[in-house]
Scaffold this motif. Structure first.
Motif, PDB file in Angstrom:
ATOM      1  N   GLY A  96       0.805  -1.218   0.000  1.00  0.00           N
ATOM      2  CA  GLY A  96       0.000   0.000   0.000  1.00  0.00           C
ATOM      3  C   GLY A  96       0.835   1.263   0.000  1.00  0.00           C
ATOM      4  N   THR A  97       0.161   2.355  -0.276  1.00  0.00           N
ATOM      5  CA  THR A  97       0.781   3.667  -0.239  1.00  0.00           C
ATOM      6  C   THR A  97       0.909   4.144   1.208  1.00  0.00           C
ATOM      7  N   SER A  98       1.286   5.396   1.394  1.00  0.00           N
ATOM      8  CA  SER A  98       1.655   5.885   2.724  1.00  0.00           C
ATOM      9  C   SER A  98       0.514   5.853   3.733  1.00  0.00           C
ATOM     10  N   VAL A  99      -0.727   5.903   3.269  1.00  0.00           N
ATOM     11  CA  VAL A  99      -1.867   5.889   4.192  1.00  0.00           C
ATOM     12  C   VAL A  99      -2.520   4.516   4.287  1.00  0.00           C
ATOM     13  N   GLY A 100      -2.028   3.562   3.508  1.00  0.00           N
ATOM     14  CA  GLY A 100      -2.579   2.221   3.544  1.00  0.00           C
ATOM     15  C   GLY A 100      -3.954   2.134   2.894  1.00  0.00           C
ATOM     16  N   VAL A 101      -4.409   0.903   2.731  1.00  0.00           N
ATOM     17  CA  VAL A 101      -5.743   0.624   2.194  1.00  0.00           C
ATOM     18  C   VAL A 101      -6.371  -0.463   3.061  1.00  0.00           C
ATOM     19  N   PRO A 102      -7.560  -0.255   3.646  1.00  0.00           N
ATOM     20  CA  PRO A 102      -8.428   0.908   3.450  1.00  0.00           C
ATOM     21  C   PRO A 102      -7.855   2.182   4.080  1.00  0.00           C
TER      22      PRO A 102
ATOM     23  N   CYS B 131     -11.983   0.454  -0.421  1.00  0.00           N
ATOM     24  CA  CYS B 131     -11.807   0.529   1.034  1.00  0.00           C
ATOM     25  C   CYS B 131     -12.839  -0.298   1.789  1.00  0.00           C
ATOM     26  N   THR B 132     -13.985  -0.563   1.171  1.00  0.00           N
ATOM     27  CA  THR B 132     -15.018  -1.379   1.819  1.00  0.00           C
ATOM     28  C   THR B 132     -15.043  -2.806   1.294  1.00  0.00           C
ATOM     29  N   SER B 133     -14.104  -3.147   0.425  1.00  0.00           N
ATOM     30  CA  SER B 133     -14.045  -4.489  -0.142  1.00  0.00           C
ATOM     31  C   SER B 133     -13.749  -5.526   0.942  1.00  0.00           C
ATOM     32  N   THR B 134     -14.344  -6.705   0.788  1.00  0.00           N
ATOM     33  CA  THR B 134     -14.076  -7.808   1.707  1.00  0.00           C
ATOM     34  C   THR B 134     -12.999  -8.741   1.169  1.00  0.00           C
ATOM     35  N   ASP B 135     -12.486  -8.451  -0.011  1.00  0.00           N
ATOM     36  CA  ASP B 135     -11.425  -9.254  -0.617  1.00  0.00           C
ATOM     37  C   ASP B 135     -10.100  -8.929   0.075  1.00  0.00           C
ATOM     38  N   VAL B 136      -9.431  -9.947   0.595  1.00  0.00           N
ATOM     39  CA  VAL B 136      -8.171  -9.719   1.313  1.00  0.00           C
ATOM     40  C   VAL B 136      -7.113  -9.103   0.403  1.00  0.00           C
TER      41      VAL B 136
ATOM     42  N   HIS C  46      -5.924   3.399  -2.906  1.00  0.00           N
ATOM     43  CA  HIS C  46      -7.242   2.826  -3.201  1.00  0.00           C
ATOM     44  C   HIS C  46      -7.743   3.185  -4.594  1.00  0.00           C
ATOM     45  N   ASP C  47      -7.165   4.243  -5.191  1.00  0.00           N
ATOM     46  CA  ASP C  47      -7.565   4.647  -6.533  1.00  0.00           C
ATOM     47  C   ASP C  47      -7.113   3.673  -7.609  1.00  0.00           C
ATOM     48  N   ILE C  48      -6.312   2.668  -7.246  1.00  0.00           N
ATOM     49  CA  ILE C  48      -5.873   1.673  -8.217  1.00  0.00           C
ATOM     50  C   ILE C  48      -7.032   0.793  -8.660  1.00  0.00           C
ATOM     51  N   GLY C  49      -8.102   0.776  -7.873  1.00  0.00           N
ATOM     52  CA  GLY C  49      -9.256  -0.065  -8.188  1.00  0.00           C
ATOM     53  C   GLY C  49      -9.202  -1.403  -7.482  1.00  0.00           C
ATOM     54  N   LEU C  50     -10.236  -2.191  -7.671  1.00  0.00           N
ATOM     55  CA  LEU C  50     -10.306  -3.512  -7.064  1.00  0.00           C
ATOM     56  C   LEU C  50      -9.253  -4.436  -7.675  1.00  0.00           C
ATOM     57  N   HIS C  51      -8.621  -5.210  -6.835  1.00  0.00           N
ATOM     58  CA  HIS C  51      -7.577  -6.130  -7.292  1.00  0.00           C
ATOM     59  C   HIS C  51      -8.092  -7.029  -8.419  1.00  0.00           C
ATOM     60  N   SER C  52      -9.265  -7.592  -8.223  1.00  0.00           N
ATOM     61  CA  SER C  52      -9.804  -8.555  -9.191  1.00  0.00           C
ATOM     62  C   SER C  52     -10.117  -7.910 -10.533  1.00  0.00           C
ATOM     63  N   GLU C  53     -10.524  -6.650 -10.533  1.00  0.00           N
ATOM     64  CA  GLU C  53     -10.883  -5.971 -11.774  1.00  0.00           C
ATOM     65  C   GLU C  53      -9.667  -5.385 -12.480  1.00  0.00           C
ATOM     66  N   THR C  54      -8.773  -4.765 -11.716  1.00  0.00           N
ATOM     67  CA  THR C  54      -7.621  -4.099 -12.325  1.00  0.00           C
ATOM     68  C   THR C  54      -6.681  -5.099 -12.966  1.00  0.00           C
ATOM     69  N   ASN C  55      -6.483  -6.249 -12.343  1.00  0.00           N
ATOM     70  CA  ASN C  55      -5.591  -7.251 -12.920  1.00  0.00           C
ATOM     71  C   ASN C  55      -6.048  -7.709 -14.306  1.00  0.00           C
TER      72      ASN C  55
END
Length: 253
Positions: free
Chosen positions: A9-15, A24-29, A226-235
């Motif tokens: 994560g970036t400096s502020v982490g995600v979420p 930030c509200t995703s339940t995906d680890v 968090h602006d990178i998007g959901l892991h599952s979608e961005t990949n």
């Protein structure tokens, strides 16, 4: 050699505190990102790249064994805020930290009790080693080469360890550095978000351009917001040999 992503994560982490976006509200680890840090290991040697404020949490539950060297990229808090939590690892005879001169000065200012002449009991037993770009050194059975990258106007370190090139917080890189990137098999590089452009970090398109120049077999993005998007979608929209890294991921090199 294996690479373990402790945090991506970036400096502020995600979420991000207070944010209610889809990521930030995703339940995906895979969408939970601690501050960026990594382990590089062989059976006999263990390197830690950066030691941020989430270090204690990142190491809980992992094998407790000696850390042979801590390689610091730069002195920003999200990369050095966990230095005091190295103290349990000092039972193995202390911890060696490698950094440039400016980062060493930051540590001495932030943690003066670790470097004073008369230390009180329990203080982390830390040895600071100031290193220079392009001057390689050996830690156990691993060869380490610091390289220069630019975090806006601040020169910081990336690290070449065998076939691995680990870079975070980069915005640009001097042209003459590319000679040190030849033959890289696995590239790790920061990719903050798709847009807008950032003054000191690569966007996804900039990171893809850099990855294309390096030509590594595999590229993993780290230091993501968090602006990178959901892991599952961005990949799904990235090239086949480029993926978002995730916390806890292990890559064999």
């Amino acid at each position: 050699m294996r690479l373990t992503f402790l945090g991506t994560g970036t400096s502020v982490g995600v979420p991000t505190i207070g944010c209610k976006c889809r990521v930030c509200t995703s339940t995906d680890v895979h969408d939970k990102r601690l501050r960026a840090s990594a382990l590089v290991e062989t059976d006999s040697t263990r390197l830690l790249i950066d030691c941020g404020p989430d270090f204690r949490q990142q190491m809980l539950g992992r094998e407790f064994r000696k850390i042979d060297a801590v390689l610091l990229t730069h002195g920003h808090y999200d990369h050095v805020g966990g230095i005091d939590d190295l103290r349990p690892f000092c039972v193995f005879g202390g911890v060696d930290i490698y950094s440039d001169a400016s980062t060493a000065d930051i540590l001495k200012h932030a943690l003066p009790y670790c470097f004073c002449a008369h230390k009180y009991p329990g203080v982390p037993n830390i040895s600071l080693h100031v290193i220079s770009p392009h001057v390689g050194f050996q830690v156990g059975d691993l060869d380490v080469l610091p390289v220069t990258i630019m975090h806006d106007k601040l020169p910081i370190f990336g690290y070449r360890v065998g076939g691995l090139l680990y870079i975070t917080d980069m915005k640009t890189v001097p042209d003459d550095e590319f000679e040190y990137f030849k033959g890289v098999k696995v590239l790790v590089v920061n990719a903050l978000r798709f847009a807008p452009e950032h003054h000191s970090h690569l966007t996804v398109s900039e990171a893809l351009d850099f990855a294309a120049k390096i030509g590594a077999e595999r590229t993993y993005f780290t230091h993501m917001g968090h602006d990178i998007g959901l892991h599952s979608e961005t990949n799904k929209v990235l090239p086949a040999n480029v993926k978002l890294a995730y916390d806890g991921q292990v890559v064999e090199i």
